[in-house]
Design a protein around this motif. Structure first.
Motif, PDB file in Angstrom:
ATOM      1  N   GLY A 108       0.784  -1.227   0.000  1.00  0.00           N
ATOM      2  CA  GLY A 108       0.000   0.000   0.000  1.00  0.00           C
ATOM      3  C   GLY A 108       0.816   1.276   0.000  1.00  0.00           C
ATOM      4  O   GLY A 108       0.269   2.362   0.172  1.00  0.00           O
ATOM      5  N   THR A 109       2.123   1.168  -0.197  1.00  0.00           N
ATOM      6  CA  THR A 109       2.951   2.358  -0.111  1.00  0.00           C
ATOM      7  C   THR A 109       2.806   3.225  -1.346  1.00  0.00           C
ATOM      8  O   THR A 109       2.791   2.739  -2.470  1.00  0.00           O
ATOM      9  CB  THR A 109       4.434   1.968   0.073  1.00  0.00           C
ATOM     10  OG1 THR A 109       4.549   1.198   1.258  1.00  0.00           O
ATOM     11  CG2 THR A 109       5.309   3.189   0.185  1.00  0.00           C
ATOM     12  N   MET A 110       2.715   4.523  -1.104  1.00  0.00           N
ATOM     13  CA  MET A 110       2.785   5.522  -2.152  1.00  0.00           C
ATOM     14  C   MET A 110       3.961   6.422  -1.826  1.00  0.00           C
ATOM     15  O   MET A 110       4.595   6.298  -0.781  1.00  0.00           O
ATOM     16  CB  MET A 110       1.484   6.318  -2.216  1.00  0.00           C
ATOM     17  CG  MET A 110       0.247   5.480  -2.493  1.00  0.00           C
ATOM     18  SD  MET A 110      -1.255   6.490  -2.547  1.00  0.00           S
ATOM     19  CE  MET A 110      -1.373   7.006  -0.835  1.00  0.00           C
TER      20      MET A 110
ATOM     21  N   TYR B  92      10.131   1.603  -3.072  1.00  0.00           N
ATOM     22  CA  TYR B  92       9.205   0.506  -2.788  1.00  0.00           C
ATOM     23  C   TYR B  92       9.846  -0.869  -2.676  1.00  0.00           C
ATOM     24  O   TYR B  92       9.513  -1.636  -1.778  1.00  0.00           O
ATOM     25  CB  TYR B  92       8.075   0.452  -3.819  1.00  0.00           C
ATOM     26  CG  TYR B  92       7.459   1.778  -4.115  1.00  0.00           C
ATOM     27  CD1 TYR B  92       6.796   2.494  -3.124  1.00  0.00           C
ATOM     28  CD2 TYR B  92       7.574   2.360  -5.375  1.00  0.00           C
ATOM     29  CE1 TYR B  92       6.237   3.738  -3.385  1.00  0.00           C
ATOM     30  CE2 TYR B  92       7.018   3.608  -5.643  1.00  0.00           C
ATOM     31  CZ  TYR B  92       6.362   4.298  -4.640  1.00  0.00           C
ATOM     32  OH  TYR B  92       5.826   5.530  -4.893  1.00  0.00           O
ATOM     33  N   ALA B  93      10.732  -1.218  -3.597  1.00  0.00           N
ATOM     34  CA  ALA B  93      11.308  -2.568  -3.597  1.00  0.00           C
ATOM     35  C   ALA B  93      12.538  -2.575  -4.494  1.00  0.00           C
ATOM     36  O   ALA B  93      12.715  -1.704  -5.346  1.00  0.00           O
ATOM     37  CB  ALA B  93      10.289  -3.593  -4.085  1.00  0.00           C
TER      38      ALA B  93
ATOM     39  N   ARG C 125       4.513   4.934 -12.717  1.00  0.00           N
ATOM     40  CA  ARG C 125       3.762   4.112 -11.775  1.00  0.00           C
ATOM     41  C   ARG C 125       4.740   3.310 -10.929  1.00  0.00           C
ATOM     42  O   ARG C 125       5.846   2.994 -11.378  1.00  0.00           O
ATOM     43  CB  ARG C 125       2.806   3.158 -12.513  1.00  0.00           C
ATOM     44  CG  ARG C 125       1.696   3.832 -13.272  1.00  0.00           C
ATOM     45  CD  ARG C 125       0.673   2.818 -13.788  1.00  0.00           C
ATOM     46  NE  ARG C 125       1.280   1.884 -14.729  1.00  0.00           N
ATOM     47  CZ  ARG C 125       1.430   2.115 -16.030  1.00  0.00           C
ATOM     48  NH1 ARG C 125       1.033   3.267 -16.540  1.00  0.00           N
ATOM     49  NH2 ARG C 125       1.979   1.202 -16.809  1.00  0.00           N
ATOM     50  N   PRO C 126       4.362   2.935  -9.715  1.00  0.00           N
ATOM     51  CA  PRO C 126       5.228   2.053  -8.923  1.00  0.00           C
ATOM     52  C   PRO C 126       5.459   0.736  -9.648  1.00  0.00           C
ATOM     53  O   PRO C 126       4.678   0.323 -10.505  1.00  0.00           O
ATOM     54  CB  PRO C 126       4.431   1.845  -7.627  1.00  0.00           C
ATOM     55  CG  PRO C 126       3.517   3.025  -7.545  1.00  0.00           C
ATOM     56  CD  PRO C 126       3.155   3.360  -8.965  1.00  0.00           C
TER      57      PRO C 126
ATOM     58  N   ASP D 286       8.772  11.892  -7.438  1.00  0.00           N
ATOM     59  CA  ASP D 286       7.796  10.810  -7.296  1.00  0.00           C
ATOM     60  C   ASP D 286       7.366  10.397  -8.692  1.00  0.00           C
ATOM     61  O   ASP D 286       7.926  10.865  -9.689  1.00  0.00           O
ATOM     62  CB  ASP D 286       6.614  11.222  -6.403  1.00  0.00           C
ATOM     63  CG  ASP D 286       5.869  12.451  -6.915  1.00  0.00           C
ATOM     64  OD1 ASP D 286       5.878  12.703  -8.148  1.00  0.00           O
ATOM     65  OD2 ASP D 286       5.269  13.165  -6.098  1.00  0.00           O
ATOM     66  N   GLU D 287       6.358   9.516  -8.774  1.00  0.00           N
ATOM     67  CA  GLU D 287       5.931   9.022 -10.082  1.00  0.00           C
ATOM     68  C   GLU D 287       5.373  10.122 -10.976  1.00  0.00           C
ATOM     69  O   GLU D 287       5.404   9.986 -12.203  1.00  0.00           O
ATOM     70  CB  GLU D 287       4.876   7.916  -9.909  1.00  0.00           C
ATOM     71  CG  GLU D 287       5.442   6.567  -9.516  1.00  0.00           C
ATOM     72  CD  GLU D 287       5.925   6.513  -8.080  1.00  0.00           C
ATOM     73  OE1 GLU D 287       6.863   5.762  -7.794  1.00  0.00           O
ATOM     74  OE2 GLU D 287       5.361   7.251  -7.226  1.00  0.00           O
ATOM     75  N   ALA D 288       4.870  11.189 -10.395  1.00  0.00           N
ATOM     76  CA  ALA D 288       4.258  12.260 -11.181  1.00  0.00           C
ATOM     77  C   ALA D 288       5.187  13.445 -11.400  1.00  0.00           C
ATOM     78  O   ALA D 288       4.783  14.412 -12.045  1.00  0.00           O
ATOM     79  CB  ALA D 288       2.968  12.734 -10.501  1.00  0.00           C
TER      80      ALA D 288
END
Length: 513
Positions: A68-70, A323-324, A350-351, A385-387
């Motif tokens: 659930g991480t953003m 994230y990973a 996107r993640p 971040d992704e955006a």
């Protein structure tokens, strides 16, 4: 007498917590969505810091990807303490599980698997009485500071939690740290929010249960409303030096540009001296850009090499991924002497993508890398971040510069390249900011910096400038959140191999962190 420059740990290293063991200091910071989690640093003088590892560095400690991480979620506000011959670190995983404790005999690890606490809230702290009673102060889910008596070995709550002192009335009382100093217990907190109103306040009581009395001069530290170049001062921790002097580590920012100013490096770790008045209250000096260093021995570390040739058996601890970092996504052995990245997702928007990065730690800096795209696609990215990211990308026989700013995604430059290894570079400068294009004549550039993208080494005569982009769109004020820029290598198709990666600042030495 030596002097020191602030920040003492530059770049995105927020929410510092520190403890001293003998002549050695150890400090941890928040890492949010980035893994490995919770960087840990060592110092001999509170000024020079060297990263010795990450507290959470294996799957048993941290489920990956973080569920659930953003962006700007994940791991918040650790506290590090040394008690009964062991190191203790308590932290909140806001994306999965809540509050937990890990321990280690040595600060570089290995650290234990988490012991989870049934306490809802963030920013937990640990403090012990002389008889071994352990207290955990934290920012409660309904706001305000709470305290509970716990068994830190079993993770059991033995008493409470109960509300305690929650500051002077400013918003978001958080980041509590509890100390026994002389006959008093002191409760240090942050309030005012982590933006420009961030501040530090303190209260005291004869017992951890209270009642609490706030300092008459609260907040004891705030740069809010001042013209100081260092802003957002808060989320602090206290430590004594061997000579008996007191010091505070804290987070702050260095915004630049036209109003409202833009901070791009994230919240960094600063140092400031503390004295005590005749009534037993701390007097905290404003956070200066330069000040007299703590007394005692001076222990600079050898600067971290500017260039990583990926010849070591493992990645250095400062390399992070969002994230990973799946084992199948990277390798130092598939092509010895190269870092090989294999795509796990088709886009950085996107993640789930493959990215290995390095915090931007100077306002003026240069990143250069040698890569072989093969039949894949990848390159260098400057990421918030992704955006919000700028990418220098190679694939399908072309090199291009791609800007992602919120809902806008645009390729701003493109040209053909031959197959095989090539050099890419990103330079970031705060002087000679890019002038507007002719259609905007008369409009002055007002951002914090300019990012320039190059095919080839910028110092080489055959280097080809590709594009220049304004930096404000990769700032906290635009992207929002709690992190700073991370510059790194990525792959979004196939496999891309990197021979080396160099991070340099023309005006500052290589970071020792």
């Amino acid at each position: 007498m030596h002097s020191y420059d602030n920040p003492v740990i530059s770049g995105f290293h927020p929410d510092p917590s520190v403890c001293r063991v003998g002549d050695d200091y150890y400090l941890v910071c928040s890492s949010f969505e980035y893994v490995p989690g919770i960087p840990i640093f060592h110092s001999k003088d509170l000024v020079h810091w060297r990263q010795i590892g990450n507290v959470l560095d294996r799957p048993e400690q941290l489920p990956l990807p973080l569920p659930g991480t953003m962006a700007s979620r994940g791991l918040y506000a650790p506290t590090i303490r040394h008690h009964d011959g062991r190191f203790w670190m308590i932290n909140t995983n806001v994306s999965s599980g809540g509050n937990y404790i890990v321990t280690a005999e040595r600060p570089e690890g290995p650290w234990s698997d988490p012991v989870w606490l049934d306490l809802s809230g963030i920013d937990p702290d640990l403090a012990w009485e002389e008889d071994g009673t352990c207290w955990c102060a934290f920012s409660g889910p309904a706001g305000g500071i709470n305290i509970a008596r716990i068994d830190p070995v079993k993770g059991e709550v033995l008493e409470g939690p109960v509300p305690t002192w929650s500051g002077t009335g400013l918003k978001y009382p958080e980041a509590p740290h509890l100390y026994r100093i002389g006959d008093w217990w002191y409760l240090l907190i942050a309030e005012g929010g982590t933006e420009r109103g961030h501040s530090v306040s303190i209260a005291r009581a004869r017992s951890p249960r209270g009642p609490w009395e706030g300092a008459p001069a609260n907040p004891v530290l705030s740069h809010s409303g001042t013209e100081r170049t260092i802003q957002s001062t808060g989320h602090a921790d206290l430590v004594t030096a061997p000579d008996g002097t007191w010091w505070m580590v804290l987070l702050g920012t260095r915004p630049r540009g036209y109003t409202p100013n833009f901070q791009v490096l994230g919240r960094e770790t600063f140092l400031t001296p503390v004295e005590w008045d005749e009534d037993g209250w701390p007097v905290v000096a404003p956070v200066a850009e330069r000040g007299p260093a703590p007394g005692g021995a001076w222990h600079p570390f050898e600067p971290r090499p500017a260039r990583d040739d990926f010849d070591a058996p493992a990645l250095a601890p400062h390399w992070i991924s969002p994230y990973a970092r799946p084992a199948a996504s990277w390798s130092l052995t598939a092509r010895p002497g190269w870092l090989t990245l294999t795509a796990t997702g088709p886009t950085l928007d996107r993640p789930g993508h493959t990215f290995v990065g390095h915090r931007q730690q100077h306002h003026d800096c240069r990143v250069t890398a040698r890569l072989d795209p093969g039949a894949g696609r990848g390159g260098l990215s400057v990421r918030m971040d992704e955006a919000h990211h700028y990418d220098l990308e190679v694939g399908d026989g072309e090199v291009g510069v791609v800007a992602r700013i919120g809902p806008l995604h645009q390729t701003v430059a493109r040209r053909p390249v031959p197959p095989g290894p090539l050099t890419l570079a990103v330079t970031i400068r705060t002087t000679d900011i890019t002038s507007p294009s002719p259609e905007f004549a008369g409009v002055e550039p007002t951002g914090p910096d300019t990012l320039a993208f190059w095919l080839g080494d910028p110092d080489a005569p055959d280097a080809q400038p590709l594009a220049e982009l304004e930096g404000r769109y990769l700032s906290t004020e635009v992207a929002t959140g709690f992190t700073g820029r991370v510059i790194g290598m990525y792959a979004t198709e196939g496999t891309v191999a990197f021979d080396w990666f160099a991070y340099e600042s023309p005006s500052d030495p290589a970071p020792s962190a």
